[in-house]
Design a protein around this motif. Structure first.
Motif, mmCIF file in Angstrom:
data_model
loop_
_atom_site.group_PDB
_atom_site.id
_atom_site.type_symbol
_atom_site.label_atom_id
_atom_site.label_comp_id
_atom_site.label_asym_id
_atom_site.label_seq_id
_atom_site.Cartn_x
_atom_site.Cartn_y
_atom_site.Cartn_z
ATOM 1 N N ILE A 111 1.013 -1.018 -0.086
ATOM 2 C CA ILE A 111 0.263 0.037 -0.031
ATOM 3 C C ILE A 111 1.032 1.444 0.620
ATOM 4 O O ILE A 111 0.720 2.052 -0.643
ATOM 5 N N ALA A 112 2.150 1.160 0.946
ATOM 6 C CA ALA A 112 3.034 2.207 0.502
ATOM 7 C C ALA A 112 3.685 2.200 -0.490
ATOM 8 O O ALA A 112 3.531 3.701 -1.045
ATOM 9 N N ALA A 113 4.003 1.084 -1.413
ATOM 10 C CA ALA A 113 4.609 1.585 -2.177
ATOM 11 C C ALA A 113 3.507 2.118 -3.618
ATOM 12 O O ALA A 113 4.308 3.419 -4.893
ATOM 13 N N LEU A 114 2.362 1.851 -3.582
ATOM 14 C CA LEU A 114 1.548 1.859 -4.719
ATOM 15 C C LEU A 114 1.217 3.881 -3.914
ATOM 16 O O LEU A 114 1.101 4.597 -5.486
ATOM 17 N N VAL A 145 -4.739 13.209 -1.988
ATOM 18 C CA VAL A 145 -5.580 11.593 -1.544
ATOM 19 C C VAL A 145 -6.165 11.541 -1.759
ATOM 20 O O VAL A 145 -6.926 10.745 -2.459
ATOM 21 N N TRP A 146 -7.262 12.375 -1.750
ATOM 22 C CA TRP A 146 -8.734 12.936 -2.197
ATOM 23 C C TRP A 146 -8.965 12.355 -3.843
ATOM 24 O O TRP A 146 -9.800 11.862 -3.871
ATOM 25 N N ASP A 147 -7.688 13.268 -4.694
ATOM 26 C CA ASP A 147 -7.949 13.650 -5.844
ATOM 27 C C ASP A 147 -7.362 11.481 -6.487
ATOM 28 O O ASP A 147 -8.006 11.318 -7.362
ATOM 29 N N ALA A 148 -6.640 10.755 -5.619
ATOM 30 C CA ALA A 148 -6.304 9.734 -5.795
ATOM 31 C C ALA A 148 -6.781 8.798 -5.639
ATOM 32 O O ALA A 148 -6.180 7.639 -5.338
ATOM 33 N N ARG A 149 -7.795 9.156 -5.046
ATOM 34 C CA ARG A 149 -9.033 7.479 -4.011
ATOM 35 C C ARG A 149 -8.525 6.632 -5.171
ATOM 36 O O ARG A 149 -9.376 5.301 -4.179
ATOM 37 N N SER A 151 -7.683 5.162 -7.326
ATOM 38 C CA SER A 151 -6.366 4.214 -7.152
ATOM 39 C C SER A 151 -5.729 3.819 -5.829
ATOM 40 O O SER A 151 -5.146 3.151 -6.155
ATOM 41 N N LEU A 152 -5.964 4.376 -4.982
ATOM 42 C CA LEU A 152 -5.936 3.555 -3.493
ATOM 43 C C LEU A 152 -7.075 3.163 -3.230
ATOM 44 O O LEU A 152 -6.432 2.020 -2.437
ATOM 45 N N THR A 154 -7.895 0.694 -5.559
ATOM 46 C CA THR A 154 -7.255 -0.194 -6.062
ATOM 47 C C THR A 154 -6.047 -0.746 -5.282
ATOM 48 O O THR A 154 -5.635 -2.191 -4.907
ATOM 49 N N ALA A 155 -5.679 0.455 -4.606
ATOM 50 C CA ALA A 155 -3.876 -0.402 -3.666
ATOM 51 C C ALA A 155 -4.481 -0.895 -2.516
ATOM 52 O O ALA A 155 -4.295 -1.968 -2.236
ATOM 53 N N LEU A 156 -5.532 -0.444 -1.432
ATOM 54 C CA LEU A 156 -6.121 -1.452 -0.689
ATOM 55 C C LEU A 156 -6.322 -2.627 -1.363
ATOM 56 O O LEU A 156 -6.708 -3.796 -0.451
ATOM 57 N N LEU A 157 -7.214 -3.161 -2.440
ATOM 58 C CA LEU A 157 -8.138 -4.423 -2.657
ATOM 59 C C LEU A 157 -6.562 -5.559 -3.106
ATOM 60 O O LEU A 157 -6.618 -6.161 -3.111
#
Length: 230
Positions: A111-114, A145-149, A151-152, A154-157
């Protein structure tokens, strides 16, 4: 064929033993992903928005940790939580909490890297505008973070998929105790070795269904992001 029929019957009949294992696996994996997100997203944002000596080395190390061997993580957590280890007084070894700790260590670097890559790309795109508006550091993080929500998410998944499929680390620190620390992956390994293929296949069907749903959700999130961007 009989094993396949028995496996489907276990799944469709809502077998209590099978679904107790599934429930524990989901609780452990979701808890690990939540903790990993609380660690990984802020860490990724910090690295993405900060310049410091050795930053490239930190990024390389973070990317390397995405491929941490689960059995090594399991061994490290086992040694830390064992009676003679530094955290032995907590009494967490062979508990669901120990499995959450091991999975968190495995998922957090992913998650950190993505997150770092996603937020850094957006920062390069919006840096001039945010700096021109004198947006403070926390405001920058919140905006990016909001703009990348999508993609984030997807990283969590992706992190959840890694956690749900994990077997090496959780069997070391959890002990695969029936009714207490037995998850889908550890139960599949055990039941296959015992020759109880019906339960192993039933759990495999459920695990594959969960993985399929996670990937479908990730695809839906990406499609939603593309539509909003378009």
């Amino acid at each position: 064929m009989p094993n396949n029929a028995s496996a489907l019957q276990l799944v469709l009949s809502g077998d209590p033993a099978l679904f107790a294992i599934v429930l524990l696996a989901l609780v452990v994996s979701l808890s690990a992903v939540l903790l990993a997100a609380l660690i990984g997203v802020p860490l990724g944002a910090l690295i993405a928005l900060t310049s410091f000596r050795g930053r490239d080395g930190v990024i390389v190390l973070l990317n390397t940790m995405m491929g941490l061997p689960p059995v090594v993580v399991g061994l490290i957590v086992y040694l830390a939580l064992s009676r003679s280890g530094p955290l032995g007084a907590w009494g967490l070894l062979f508990t669901p909490q120990a499995m959450v700790i091991a999975q968190t260590i495995l998922v957090a670097p992913i998650i950190a890297a993505l997150s770092r890559q996603t937020i850094e790309d957006l920062w390069l795109e919006y840096r001039d505008e945010l700096m021109a508006m004198n947006v403070r550091w926390l405001g920058r993080v919140g905006t990016l973070v909001w703009d990348a929500r999508f993609s984030l998410i997807t990283a969590l998944l992706a992190g959840f998929g890694r956690a749900a499929a994990e077997v090496g680390a959780v069997i070391i620190v959890g002990g695969n105790i029936e009714g207490y620390t037995r998850t889908m992956t550890t139960a599949i390994a055990l039941e296959t070795s015992k020759g109880d293929l019906a339960l192993a296949i039933g759990l495999g069907i459920v695990l594959m269904a969960i993985v399929l749903m996670v990937n479908a959700l990730a695809w839906a999130v990406r499609r939603a992001a593309e539509r909003l961007a378009g």
